[in-house]
Design a protein around this motif. Structure first.
Motif, PDB file in Angstrom:
ATOM      1  N   PRO A 188       0.848  -1.191   0.000  1.00 49.82           N
ATOM      2  CA  PRO A 188       0.000   0.000   0.000  1.00 49.82           C
ATOM      3  C   PRO A 188       0.884   1.241   0.000  1.00 49.82           C
ATOM      4  O   PRO A 188       1.944   1.254   0.627  1.00 49.82           O
ATOM      5  N   VAL A 189       0.462   2.273  -0.664  1.00 50.40           N
ATOM      6  CA  VAL A 189       1.310   3.438  -0.888  1.00 50.40           C
ATOM      7  C   VAL A 189       1.432   4.396   0.304  1.00 50.40           C
ATOM      8  O   VAL A 189       2.508   4.946   0.534  1.00 50.40           O
ATOM      9  N   PRO A 190       0.361   4.628   1.075  1.00 51.18           N
ATOM     10  CA  PRO A 190       0.402   5.761   2.018  1.00 51.18           C
ATOM     11  C   PRO A 190       1.626   5.802   2.930  1.00 51.18           C
ATOM     12  O   PRO A 190       2.217   6.866   3.115  1.00 51.18           O
ATOM     13  N   GLY A 191       2.053   4.668   3.475  1.00 52.99           N
ATOM     14  CA  GLY A 191       3.192   4.674   4.395  1.00 52.99           C
ATOM     15  C   GLY A 191       4.458   5.164   3.720  1.00 52.99           C
ATOM     16  O   GLY A 191       5.191   5.995   4.261  1.00 52.99           O
ATOM     17  N   LEU A 192       4.703   4.662   2.535  1.00 56.57           N
ATOM     18  CA  LEU A 192       5.904   5.075   1.807  1.00 56.57           C
ATOM     19  C   LEU A 192       5.830   6.541   1.421  1.00 56.57           C
ATOM     20  O   LEU A 192       6.811   7.276   1.502  1.00 56.57           O
ATOM     21  N   ARG A 193       4.674   6.960   0.987  1.00 51.82           N
ATOM     22  CA  ARG A 193       4.505   8.360   0.588  1.00 51.82           C
ATOM     23  C   ARG A 193       4.696   9.283   1.798  1.00 51.82           C
ATOM     24  O   ARG A 193       5.300  10.351   1.679  1.00 51.82           O
ATOM     25  N   ARG A 194       4.182   8.849   2.941  1.00 53.42           N
ATOM     26  CA  ARG A 194       4.351   9.660   4.156  1.00 53.42           C
ATOM     27  C   ARG A 194       5.839   9.798   4.479  1.00 53.42           C
ATOM     28  O   ARG A 194       6.309  10.859   4.834  1.00 53.42           O
ATOM     29  N   ARG A 195       6.554   8.680   4.335  1.00 48.74           N
ATOM     30  CA  ARG A 195       7.987   8.724   4.650  1.00 48.74           C
ATOM     31  C   ARG A 195       8.721   9.645   3.672  1.00 48.74           C
ATOM     32  O   ARG A 195       9.597  10.413   4.072  1.00 48.74           O
ATOM     33  N   LEU A 196       8.342   9.569   2.410  1.00 46.96           N
ATOM     34  CA  LEU A 196       8.971  10.447   1.419  1.00 46.96           C
ATOM     35  C   LEU A 196       8.736  11.913   1.764  1.00 46.96           C
ATOM     36  O   LEU A 196       9.636  12.746   1.629  1.00 46.96           O
ATOM     37  N   ALA A 197       7.505  12.210   2.216  1.00 47.82           N
ATOM     38  CA  ALA A 197       7.162  13.602   2.517  1.00 47.82           C
ATOM     39  C   ALA A 197       7.830  14.081   3.802  1.00 47.82           C
ATOM     40  O   ALA A 197       8.281  15.225   3.888  1.00 47.82           O
ATOM     41  N   ALA A 198       7.896  13.194   4.797  1.00 50.59           N
ATOM     42  CA  ALA A 198       8.372  13.616   6.115  1.00 50.59           C
ATOM     43  C   ALA A 198       9.890  13.617   6.225  1.00 50.59           C
ATOM     44  O   ALA A 198      10.461  14.374   7.001  1.00 50.59           O
ATOM     45  N   GLU A 199      10.548  12.748   5.461  1.00 48.88           N
ATOM     46  CA  GLU A 199      12.006  12.611   5.614  1.00 48.88           C
ATOM     47  C   GLU A 199      12.688  12.962   4.291  1.00 48.88           C
ATOM     48  O   GLU A 199      12.700  12.166   3.359  1.00 48.88           O
ATOM     49  N   PRO A 200      13.260  14.144   4.227  1.00 44.98           N
ATOM     50  CA  PRO A 200      13.888  14.569   2.962  1.00 44.98           C
ATOM     51  C   PRO A 200      15.007  13.642   2.497  1.00 44.98           C
ATOM     52  O   PRO A 200      15.311  13.577   1.316  1.00 44.98           O
ATOM     53  N   ASP A 201      15.618  12.928   3.451  1.00 43.27           N
ATOM     54  CA  ASP A 201      16.728  12.056   3.073  1.00 43.27           C
ATOM     55  C   ASP A 201      16.311  10.607   2.854  1.00 43.27           C
ATOM     56  O   ASP A 201      17.164   9.756   2.562  1.00 43.27           O
ATOM     57  N   ALA A 202      15.015  10.331   3.010  1.00 38.66           N
ATOM     58  CA  ALA A 202      14.580   8.937   2.871  1.00 38.66           C
ATOM     59  C   ALA A 202      14.920   8.410   1.484  1.00 38.66           C
ATOM     60  O   ALA A 202      14.684   9.076   0.477  1.00 38.66           O
TER      61      ALA A 202
END
Lengths: 297, 278
Positions: free
Chosen positions: B161-175
């Motif tokens: 599912p996408v939301p978790g990964l998308r949240r991480r991308l948004a919250a962590e600039p270095d992810a």
């Protein structure tokens, strides 16, 4: 170690590779053949074949990473044979080159995805292959594993646009016919038969086989699920079987690569130890009683 | 086609030289400066075919892998912008040694174009012409695109599912920036990429430049105009193509190893670099 780019094979259809040789070779040296994953370059996805070649060299194992005919820097094949036959011919040319340049006559093959199909065909017919690692090369999932994959997809479907696109493409392919594909693409039955024949031959010869499956392609496994109905066949007892749920099929994460490299190098080291004490007849491929599977089964 | 290694002892590079297939001395030469990471992996067969076609037209070609990329020595994390610029210069010297005193063009793709532009300032007897294909002029955007592509591959591959990964991308600039798409980037290189902005990519006045970029690439357009305002001889050519530099950019049904449009476009412009300069 030394890394030497090489051109070899037929004069009218040259192959390209890089030969990696350790600074010191052991008394019973091995060379590992590394080839393309799918249609990709010889360096492998995420440069995994380069990383693997260098780690193997540190363990005293030489390697040749090469492009099969028509891929990477190799010329297009001149023959009209099937792609598996062509792949085997390329690998035989690679073995000849390694023997000429290093004197090594025993080989490992580590095949990623389709690369393992060529390796299995080679190992079936050539006893110089002393070990075969198949990574996501063959899978015959039973109903339980197929259901786990379907369930995962259903759960992800509402949130995963790319998955919806993937399914839509698959459906379109079924309705309109697929696009470009191998002219001699095997049926599932042919694929299974090819696997059965190769594994039976290797079991009879006592050649170690590691069948490694990724979690991204297969999702779940409760023990030999990817062998399907063949799990009960005698040759299956000879296969060292690993399912690694955290590994991604194209090794796209650094963590996947670490796990893969550790597993592959550990397996190669165990084969190396085994071949170092094996009698010469076994090295020459004399039919032998099936050996017990390597530790870790 | 001759595989080779070249460069200084402490920094040997892997390359392939394509002598003119005509058997005659080359009329011109081309140095191919490849992209990085998965972009390089996907482009390898294309670069081979492009080189073959140029060689058939009488052009000598050298393509190579930067330190820590492809078949060259070094680990993924060993790469940095200054070192790679030096690799371009070393490859240029090797090409001139093999091809002789003929007009040389450089063709850089993606980050390879950016490196080539920088390297041309210092290269001895540098190129007459530089062809930049989809150059990376905004390093932060490039890094962002790579990590989004990385997340996209994970999403597709594991059916997540996408939301978790998308949240991480948004919250962590270095992810996902340490090893986007499986290719390790050192902290130093990541910082260099973040600091890469169009204003810091300057063309040398010593060569002509053609910028092949997607029509919607406003950054490339603005940058080319700014360079022209500085009296640099730049020609920008809007070039729409369906080639996906990374797996997630590849449109379904268009997965080809050697896309026809870019091949024709580059062949046309590289067969006679001297004419292109004029």
């Amino acid at each position: 170690m030394t890394e030497t780019p090489v051109r070899f094979g037929p004069e009218d259809a040259r192959l390209m590779g890089v030969l990696t040789v350790p600074d010191a070779l052991p008394a019973a040296p091995l060379a590992c053949l590394l080839i393309n994953q799918g249609a990709g370059h010889r360096t492998g996805p995420a440069r995994i074949n380069v990383k693997l070649a260098r780690r193997l060299a540190r363990q005293g194992i030489a390697s040749l990473r090469l492009d099969l005919a028509g891929l990477g820097d190799s010329d297009a094949p001149r023959g009209n044979g099937g792609h598996v036959e062509q792949g085997v011919a390329d690998l035989l040319a690679a073995m000849q080159l390694v023997e000429t340049m290093t004197g090594i006559r025993r080989f490992l093959h580590i095949g990623l995805c389709m690369g393992g199909v060529y390796g299995a065909a080679l190992a079936q017919q050539d006893p110089r292959v002393a070990g075969l690692l198949l990574f996501d090369s063959f899978a015959f999932p039973r109903r339980r594993a197929a259901l786990a994959l379907a369930l995962r997809r259903i759960v992800a479907l509402p949130f995963n646009a790319s998955l919806r696109e993937k399914i839509a493409n698959a459906l379109r392919g079924r309705i309109h016919g697929r696009g470009a594909q191998l002219a001699d693409a095997p049926t599932p039955e042919d694929h299974a038969q090819r696997f059965r024949a190769a594994m039976s031959a290797l079991a009879a010869r006592g050649t170690p086989v590691l069948m490694l499956s990724s979690g991204s392609l297969h999702v779940a496994d409760r023990g030999h699920d990817q062998l399907g109905e063949m799990a009960g066949e005698p040759f299956a007892q000879h296969i060292e079987y690993r399912f690694e749920p955290a590994i991604e099929h194209t090794l796209v994460t650094l963590a996947s690569q670490r796990v893969f490299l550790d597993l592959a190098c550990d397996w190669a080291r165990r084969v190396q130890q085994r071949t170092a004490v094996a009698p010469a007849g076994a090295a020459a491929g004399r039919a032998a009683r099936p050996a017990p599977a390597l530790a870790g089964c | 086609m001759t595989p080779l290694t070249f460069g200084p002892a402490g920094r040997r590079l892997f390359g392939i030289f394509h002598a003119p297939a005509t058997g005659l001395a080359p009329a011109s030469a081309v140095l191919l400066c490849p992209p990085m990471g998965q972009e390089l992996f996907r482009a390898q067969r294309f670069l081979r075919v492009l080189s073959d076609r140029l060689a058939r037209a009488g052009v000598a070609v050298l393509r190579f892998d930067y330190h820590g990329t492809g078949d060259s020595p070094g680990d993924d994390e060993d790469g940095d912008m200054a070192g790679w610029q030096g690799d371009v210069a070393a490859a240029h010297a090797e090409l001139r040694r093999r091809a002789g005193a003929v007009p040389v063009a450089w063709c850089g793709a993606r980050l390879g174009a950016t490196l080539a532009a920088a390297a041309a300032h210092a290269a001895a007897q540098g190129p007459q012409h530089l062809l930049m294909w989809d150059p990376v002029l905004d390093g932060a955007a490039y890094l962002r695109a790579l990590r989004e592509a990385h997340a996209s591959v994970l999403i597709k591959s594991f059916c997540l599912p996408v939301p978790g990964l998308r949240r991480r991308l948004a919250a962590e600039p270095d992810a996902y920036t340490e090893g986007p798409l499986g290719y390790g980037l050192s902290a130093r290189l990541r910082q260099e990429l973040r600091e890469l902005v169009p204003q810091r990519v300057a063309l040398s006045p010593a060569h002509g430049t053609t910028v092949l970029a997607m029509p919607q690439d406003a950054t490339a357009q603005a940058w080319a105009e700014a360079q022209r305002a500085l009296a640099r001889p730049v020609q920008r050519v809007p070039f729409a193509h369906t080639w996906g530099w990374t797996e997630d950019q590849q449109r379904p049904g268009q997965a080809t190893m050697v896309p026809a449009e870019p091949l024709q476009q580059l062949l046309q412009r590289l067969r006679a670099p001297a004419e292109a300069t004029a």
